[in-house]
Design a protein around this motif. Structure first.
Motif, mmCIF file in Angstrom:
data_model
loop_
_atom_site.group_PDB
_atom_site.id
_atom_site.type_symbol
_atom_site.label_atom_id
_atom_site.label_comp_id
_atom_site.label_asym_id
_atom_site.label_seq_id
_atom_site.Cartn_x
_atom_site.Cartn_y
_atom_site.Cartn_z
ATOM 1 N N TYR A 23 0.893 -1.148 0.000
ATOM 2 C CA TYR A 23 0.000 0.000 0.000
ATOM 3 C C TYR A 23 0.935 1.202 0.000
ATOM 4 O O TYR A 23 1.930 1.228 0.725
ATOM 5 N N LEU A 24 0.628 2.194 -0.807
ATOM 6 C CA LEU A 24 1.520 3.328 -1.014
ATOM 7 C C LEU A 24 0.765 4.638 -0.881
ATOM 8 O O LEU A 24 -0.329 4.798 -1.411
ATOM 9 N N SER A 25 1.375 5.553 -0.161
ATOM 10 C CA SER A 25 0.912 6.927 -0.053
ATOM 11 C C SER A 25 2.154 7.795 -0.261
ATOM 12 O O SER A 25 3.258 7.395 0.121
ATOM 13 N N VAL A 26 1.992 8.957 -0.897
ATOM 14 C CA VAL A 26 3.160 9.781 -1.237
ATOM 15 C C VAL A 26 2.956 11.219 -0.756
ATOM 16 O O VAL A 26 1.911 11.815 -1.006
ATOM 17 N N ILE A 27 3.977 11.745 -0.103
ATOM 18 C CA ILE A 27 3.983 13.131 0.365
ATOM 19 C C ILE A 27 5.045 13.897 -0.431
ATOM 20 O O ILE A 27 6.176 13.432 -0.588
ATOM 21 N N ARG A 28 4.666 15.064 -0.910
ATOM 22 C CA ARG A 28 5.583 15.943 -1.654
ATOM 23 C C ARG A 28 6.112 16.992 -0.688
ATOM 24 O O ARG A 28 5.341 17.658 0.003
ATOM 25 N N LEU A 46 15.494 12.054 8.198
ATOM 26 C CA LEU A 46 14.494 11.213 7.545
ATOM 27 C C LEU A 46 14.995 9.771 7.427
ATOM 28 O O LEU A 46 14.253 8.822 7.680
ATOM 29 N N PHE A 47 16.252 9.620 7.047
ATOM 30 C CA PHE A 47 16.839 8.297 6.850
ATOM 31 C C PHE A 47 16.853 7.493 8.145
ATOM 32 O O PHE A 47 16.742 6.268 8.125
ATOM 33 N N GLU A 48 16.971 8.180 9.275
ATOM 34 C CA GLU A 48 16.995 7.514 10.585
ATOM 35 C C GLU A 48 15.621 7.044 11.047
ATOM 36 O O GLU A 48 15.517 6.266 11.991
ATOM 37 N N LEU A 56 9.545 3.907 5.074
ATOM 38 C CA LEU A 56 9.694 5.219 4.464
ATOM 39 C C LEU A 56 10.804 5.160 3.427
ATOM 40 O O LEU A 56 11.919 4.726 3.723
ATOM 41 N N GLU A 57 10.483 5.575 2.218
ATOM 42 C CA GLU A 57 11.474 5.704 1.146
ATOM 43 C C GLU A 57 11.539 7.179 0.771
ATOM 44 O O GLU A 57 10.510 7.841 0.654
ATOM 45 N N ILE A 58 12.756 7.675 0.570
ATOM 46 C CA ILE A 58 12.967 9.079 0.216
ATOM 47 C C ILE A 58 13.363 9.145 -1.255
ATOM 48 O O ILE A 58 14.347 8.541 -1.664
ATOM 49 N N ASP A 59 12.581 9.871 -2.047
ATOM 50 C CA ASP A 59 12.836 10.027 -3.479
ATOM 51 C C ASP A 59 13.348 11.448 -3.711
ATOM 52 O O ASP A 59 12.611 12.416 -3.554
ATOM 53 N N TYR A 69 10.134 13.578 -2.494
ATOM 54 C CA TYR A 69 8.911 12.821 -2.250
ATOM 55 C C TYR A 69 9.183 11.780 -1.177
ATOM 56 O O TYR A 69 10.241 11.150 -1.190
ATOM 57 N N LEU A 70 8.242 11.631 -0.280
ATOM 58 C CA LEU A 70 8.328 10.580 0.731
ATOM 59 C C LEU A 70 7.301 9.514 0.367
ATOM 60 O O LEU A 70 6.103 9.807 0.265
ATOM 61 N N GLN A 71 7.773 8.316 0.162
ATOM 62 C CA GLN A 71 6.894 7.193 -0.125
ATOM 63 C C GLN A 71 6.641 6.464 1.186
ATOM 64 O O GLN A 71 7.574 5.977 1.824
ATOM 65 N N LEU A 72 5.382 6.409 1.586
ATOM 66 C CA LEU A 72 4.984 5.726 2.808
ATOM 67 C C LEU A 72 4.412 4.379 2.392
ATOM 68 O O LEU A 72 3.454 4.313 1.616
#
Length: 131
Positions: A23-28, A46-48, A56-59, A69-72
């Motif tokens: 399941y994916l949600s994205v924050i800009r 963020l990485f921590e 959490l993935e950081i794009d 973009y933060l991919q949740l």
């Protein structure tokens, strides 16, 4: 040429099921006002981030435009959409708490509907939309 087709299913306006895996949600995030040292510190913070509720993935692919973009992500295995939604909400609260006290206040926006579809399609041009 064999194209890799990924599946995309909108669950609601802010959450999709991607390839029946997450399941994916994205924050800009608008990071344009951060100078390099603050930006690096914020990235490290963020990485921590760690959560039992979500990944959490950081794009940083649009960093040149001042956007991250933060991919949740919540794994799909044995998770119903309502449970995933609650895990994402708890994860966002944990992320907010994790970032509390950061020197920079950033403008954020939740990708919704067509915006989240276009974001996912950018990385997966052969996206198959599922009802």
């Amino acid at each position: 040429m064999d194209h890799v087709t990924k599946k995309y299913q909108a669950i609601d306006s802010e959450m999709v099921l991607f390839n029946e895996e997450y399941y994916l949600s994205v924050i800009r995030l608008d990071i344009s006002r951060l100078d390099t040292p603050v930006r690096e510190s914020f990235f490290n913070r963020l990485f921590e981030f760690d959560s039992d509720d979500m990944e959490l993935e950081i794009d940083v692919s649009e960093e040149h435009r001042g956007i991250w973009y933060l991919q949740l992500l919540v794994p799909h295995v044995l998770t119903l959409p309502e449970a995933a939604r609650k895990r994402l909400e708890r994860g966002k609260e944990q992320l907010d708490a994790h970032l509390a006290g950061q020197p920079a206040t950033l403008s954020t926006s939740q990708l919704k509907g067509e915006d989240i579809y276009q974001y996912v399609k950018r990385y997966n041009p052969h996206l198959q939309v599922i009802g």
